[in-house]
Motif scaffolding. Structure first.
Motif, PDB file in Angstrom:
ATOM      1  N   PRO A   9       0.848  -1.211  -0.069  1.00 47.20           N
ATOM      2  CA  PRO A   9      -0.005  -0.007  -0.117  1.00 47.20           C
ATOM      3  C   PRO A   9       1.057   1.292   0.035  1.00 47.20           C
ATOM      4  N   CYS A  10       0.382   2.132  -0.842  1.00 47.83           N
ATOM      5  CA  CYS A  10       1.046   3.681  -0.899  1.00 47.83           C
ATOM      6  C   CYS A  10       2.505   3.384  -1.212  1.00 47.83           C
ATOM      7  N   SER A  11       2.619   2.848  -2.167  1.00 49.05           N
ATOM      8  CA  SER A  11       4.230   2.609  -2.836  1.00 49.05           C
ATOM      9  C   SER A  11       4.141   2.461  -4.133  1.00 49.05           C
ATOM     10  N   ILE A  12       5.234   2.832  -4.925  1.00 49.28           N
ATOM     11  CA  ILE A  12       5.221   2.688  -6.504  1.00 49.28           C
ATOM     12  C   ILE A  12       6.147   1.294  -6.853  1.00 49.28           C
ATOM     13  N   ASP A  13       5.604   0.604  -7.756  1.00 48.61           N
ATOM     14  CA  ASP A  13       6.206  -0.495  -8.344  1.00 48.61           C
ATOM     15  C   ASP A  13       7.452   0.095  -9.333  1.00 48.61           C
ATOM     16  N   ARG A  14       8.737   0.177  -8.726  1.00 52.47           N
ATOM     17  CA  ARG A  14       9.747   0.493  -9.318  1.00 52.47           C
ATOM     18  C   ARG A  14      10.182  -0.162 -10.452  1.00 52.47           C
ATOM     19  N   SER A  15      10.210  -1.350 -10.469  1.00 47.94           N
ATOM     20  CA  SER A  15      10.109  -2.224 -11.732  1.00 47.94           C
ATOM     21  C   SER A  15       9.312  -1.952 -12.870  1.00 47.94           C
ATOM     22  N   ALA A  16       7.992  -1.834 -12.517  1.00 43.90           N
ATOM     23  CA  ALA A  16       7.120  -1.547 -13.598  1.00 43.90           C
ATOM     24  C   ALA A  16       7.402  -0.108 -14.187  1.00 43.90           C
ATOM     25  N   GLN A  17       7.784   0.803 -13.237  1.00 49.17           N
ATOM     26  CA  GLN A  17       7.977   2.254 -13.715  1.00 49.17           C
ATOM     27  C   GLN A  17       9.366   2.169 -14.730  1.00 49.17           C
ATOM     28  N   ARG A  18      10.064   1.502 -14.224  1.00 50.20           N
ATOM     29  CA  ARG A  18      11.355   1.415 -15.198  1.00 50.20           C
ATOM     30  C   ARG A  18      11.187   0.714 -16.565  1.00 50.20           C
ATOM     31  N   ASN A  19      10.266  -0.430 -16.760  1.00 45.26           N
ATOM     32  CA  ASN A  19       9.737  -0.871 -17.912  1.00 45.26           C
ATOM     33  C   ASN A  19       9.223   0.115 -18.688  1.00 45.26           C
ATOM     34  N   ILE A  20       8.041   0.985 -17.857  1.00 52.24           N
ATOM     35  CA  ILE A  20       7.122   1.892 -18.784  1.00 52.24           C
ATOM     36  C   ILE A  20       8.340   2.696 -19.369  1.00 52.24           C
ATOM     37  N   ALA A  21       9.186   3.334 -18.587  1.00 51.55           N
ATOM     38  CA  ALA A  21       9.915   4.498 -19.225  1.00 51.55           C
ATOM     39  C   ALA A  21      10.994   3.925 -20.036  1.00 51.55           C
ATOM     40  N   THR A  22      11.481   2.910 -20.141  1.00 52.16           N
ATOM     41  CA  THR A  22      12.571   2.081 -20.958  1.00 52.16           C
ATOM     42  C   THR A  22      11.958   1.909 -22.305  1.00 52.16           C
ATOM     43  N   ARG A  23      10.503   1.473 -22.500  1.00 51.28           N
ATOM     44  CA  ARG A  23       9.571   1.377 -23.742  1.00 51.28           C
ATOM     45  C   ARG A  23       9.596   2.694 -24.288  1.00 51.28           C
ATOM     46  N   ALA A  24       9.073   3.761 -23.524  1.00 53.55           N
ATOM     47  CA  ALA A  24       8.842   5.175 -24.105  1.00 53.55           C
ATOM     48  C   ALA A  24      10.032   5.749 -24.606  1.00 53.55           C
TER      49      ALA A  24
END
Length: 495
Positions: A107-122
Motif C-alpha cells: 500500500p502507498c508505494s510505487i512499483d519501481r520495476s514497472a516504472q522502469r519498464n514503462i520508461a524504457t519502452r517510451a
C-alpha cells in the motif's frame, strides 16, 4: 479529433472565434500565426486547460467536454509546451510516469520495476541515449525535449501537440527531432505542431492552418502555397521571409576588443572585435561557447586569462560596472533572466536604468511612467496599459520589453549584446525587433548578436565569428558569409 465553431473569450476580449479544425491520425498539422493570434489559447482548449465558450470538441466523431488536462491525457491528448513541464530534480523515469505512477502490492508505494519498464519502452521510441535514473536537471534541452515526448507516449497519446519544440535546440538536434516526428507519424500518431520556422513547416507539414486575431484564415497543403503567402496570411501584409538590412554603416571606432580571453565556463583564447555601427554575429552549434562568451564579457561568469578592452581601455568584467559603462545584455532566456514577470511593463522598462533615471535615489512614479510610455510607443509594444504584468504579454512583446529596458542608457557608443533576439517570436515581431536592432547600430551602438537562425545571421550581420569548442574557428564577411561556410567552420575539425 476535430473542433467545430470553437470560441473562447476572456471578459470582453475574444481570443478565438468560430474555429474549425480537423486533426487526422498519421498527420503533421502545423499551426502558424503571430504571437497573440490565438495559438496558445487553442492549445489550452485542446488540452483541457480552457473550456470553450462556443462550439464543440469531437473525439472519434463524438462531442467531449474536457474537464481538465488530466482527462485530456486519459483520452490520449498529450501536450509538449514550449516551456518544458518536467521536474528537474526527479529522475528521467520518475518524470515519465509522474501523475500515473504504477502502484505496487505494498500500500502507498510505487512499483519501481514497472516504472522502469514503462520508461524504457517510451524512451526507446524516441531514441533517448542516457541513464533513465539520471536527473532531468543534468540533461541538455534537446534531451529534455525527448523526455517530454517519451512522457506523452508513455501515456499512450493518440494526439500529440508540440508547441515550438525546436525553438531552444540546435539545428542538428532539430533534425533528429524531425526524424522522431516522422516515425511517430508512421505509427499513426496525430501531431499538431507549432513553429515560426518556415523551412521546418515545409519539411514536416502535411497540412498548415494559419490563425490571425483569433480566426482561422486558411488551411492548405505545403505544395499549394509559398512561405511568402503564408506570412502574408499570418500578418495581413507582405513581410519578407527574413528581415533584410535597409542600410549598412561604415564602422566607427572600436568599442569592444577581447585578446586571448578565457573564462571559467570553457571559453579559450577568444579574440573578437566590435566597432561602432556594426552588427557582429556569433555563430556556432549549441555548446560552442557563444552564450558563454557573452556572459564573460558582461561579467556574469569569471574571466580567466586574457584581456577585455572597452573603448581601448582595460575593462574588468562585472555586471554593475558593465551597465554603468554602457554595456547592455539581452539574455537568451527572457523569462528566466530578462524579465521580472510579476512586475508591470513600466517597471520592467525602467528597471535597468533606475540609477540613471533617478540619480538622487528617489523614485518618481510619474517620471517612470512617462519614460516607459515613450519606450512603448517607440517599440510598438502591444499592451493594454503600462500597469499590465509583463508575463501576460505575447512572446514578441516580451522580447521588445527585454530590449527596451536598456534604451534609457544615454550615448551612442554603447555595446549591446543580444542573445537569440528573435527566438520564439513570429515573423512580424521578428521584423520589428531586427529593425530596432538595426536602428541602434545606425545610431552608433556596436551590436554583438548571437543567433541559431543561420539565415538571420547571414542576412543581417556585417561580420560573423564562428565558434567551436569555446574558441573562434573563423571570421566571415562579404561573399564568404554563407550558411554553408558557417556550418563548415562550426562542425569541421580541420584534420
Amino acid at each position: 479529433m476535430a473542433l467545430r465553431g470553437v470560441g473562447k473569450s476572456f471578459g470582453r476580449l475574444k481570443v478565438l472565434e468560430g474555429i474549425d479544425l480537423d486533426i487526422y491520425p498519421g498527420e503533421v498539422h502545423v499551426l502558424l500565426g503571430e504571437n497573440g493570434a490565438g495559438k496558445s489559447t487553442l492549445i489550452k482548449t485542446l488540452s483541457g486547460i480552457h473550456s470553450p465558450d462556443a462550439g464543440e470538441i469531437l473525439l472519434d466523431g463524438a462531442p467531449v467536454k474536457l474537464s481538465g488536462p488530466g482527462q485530456a491525457q486519459r483520452l490520449g491528448i498529450g501536450v509538449i509546451h514550449q516551456e518544458l513541464a518536467l521536474v528537474p530534480y526527479l529522475s528521467v523515469e520518475e518524470n515519465i510516469v509522474l501523475g500515473r505512477e504504477p502502484r505496487s502490492l505494498v500500500p502507498c508505494s510505487i512499483d519501481r520495476s514497472a516504472q522502469r519498464n514503462i520508461a524504457t519502452r517510451a524512451l526507446a521510441l524516441v531514441g533517448f541515449q542516457g541513464d533513465p535514473k539520471g536527473k532531468v536537471a543534468d540533461l541538455t534541452i534537446a534531451k529534455q525535449q525527448l523526455v517530454e515526448i517519451a512522457k506523452a507516449l508513455a501515456h499512450q497519446s493518440r494526439v500529440l501537440i508540440m508547441d515550438e519544440p525546436t525553438a531552444s535546440i540546435s539545428e542538428r538536434d532539430a533534425t533528429n527531432l524531425h526524424d522522431i516526428i516522422r516515425d511517430l507519424k508512421r505509427r499513426g500518431t496525430a501531431i499538431v505542431f507549432i513553429s515560426h520556422r518556415m523551412r521546418e513547416v515545409f519539411d514536416l507539414a502535411d497540412r498548415v492552418t494559419v490563425l490571425r486575431d483569433g480566426h482561422k484564415i486558411l488551411t492548405t497543403v505545403p505544395s499549394s502555397t509559398t512561405p511568402e503567402a503564408l506570412i502574408k496570411a499570418m500578418v495581413g501584409r507582405t513581410v519578407g521571409s527574413f528581415y533584410q538590412r535597409k542600410q549598412r554603416n561604415e564602422p566607427g571606432e572600436t568599442i569592444l576588443e577581447t585578446r586571448s580571453l578565457g573564462s571559467s565556463n570553457g571559453i579559450v583564447d577568444m579574440n573578437i572585435l566590435v566597432r561602432s555601427g556594426e552588427v557582429v554575429g556569433l555563430a556556432g552549434l549549441v555548446g560552442s561557447g557563444r552564450t558563454e562568451f557573452a556572459r564573460t564579457v558582461f561579467g556574469l561568469d569569471s574571466k580567466r586569462g586574457g584581456e577585455v578592452l572597452l573603448h581601448g581601455r582595460p575593462f574588468k568584467p562585472d555586471p554593475v560596472r558593465a551597465v554603468r559603462s554602457g554595456i547592455a545584455f539581452v539574455p537568451e532566456s527572457r523569462k528566466e533572466e530578462g524579465l521580472a514577470l510579476s512586475k508591470s511593463v513600466s517597471d520592467n522598462l525602467t528597471l535597468a536604468s533606475l540609477w540613471r533615471i533617478f540619480p538622487s535615489g528617489i523614485r518618481s512614479r510619474t517620471k517612470a511612467r512617462r519614460i516607459a510610455q515613450k519606450l512603448v510607443d517607440r517599440l510598438r509594444v502591444a499592451t493594454r496599459s503600462l500597469s499590465q504584468p509583463v508575463r501576460t504579454l505575447s512572446g514578441g512583446n516580451q522580447q521588445k520589453v527585454v530590449i527596451g529596458k536598456w534604451l534609457p542608457m544615454e550615448g551612442n557608443r554603447r555595446l549591446i549584446i543580444i542573445d537569440e533576439p528573435t527566438r520564439g517570436v513570429d515573423v512580424g515581431a521578428k521584423a520589428e525587433i531586427l529593425e530596432l536592432v538595426e536602428g541602434l547600430a545606425a545610431e552608433g551602438s556596436g551590436i554583438l548578436m548571437i543567433s541559431s537562425e543561420l539565415p538571420e545571421i547571414v542576412g543581417f550581420c556585417d561580420r560573423v565569428y564562428v565558434l567551436r569548442s569555446g574558441t573562434v574557428r573563423g571570421e566571415l564577411s562579404g561573399e564568404e558569409l554563407t550558411e554553408e561556410s558557417i556550418m563548415k567552420l562550426a562542425v569541421h575539425d580541420g584534420h
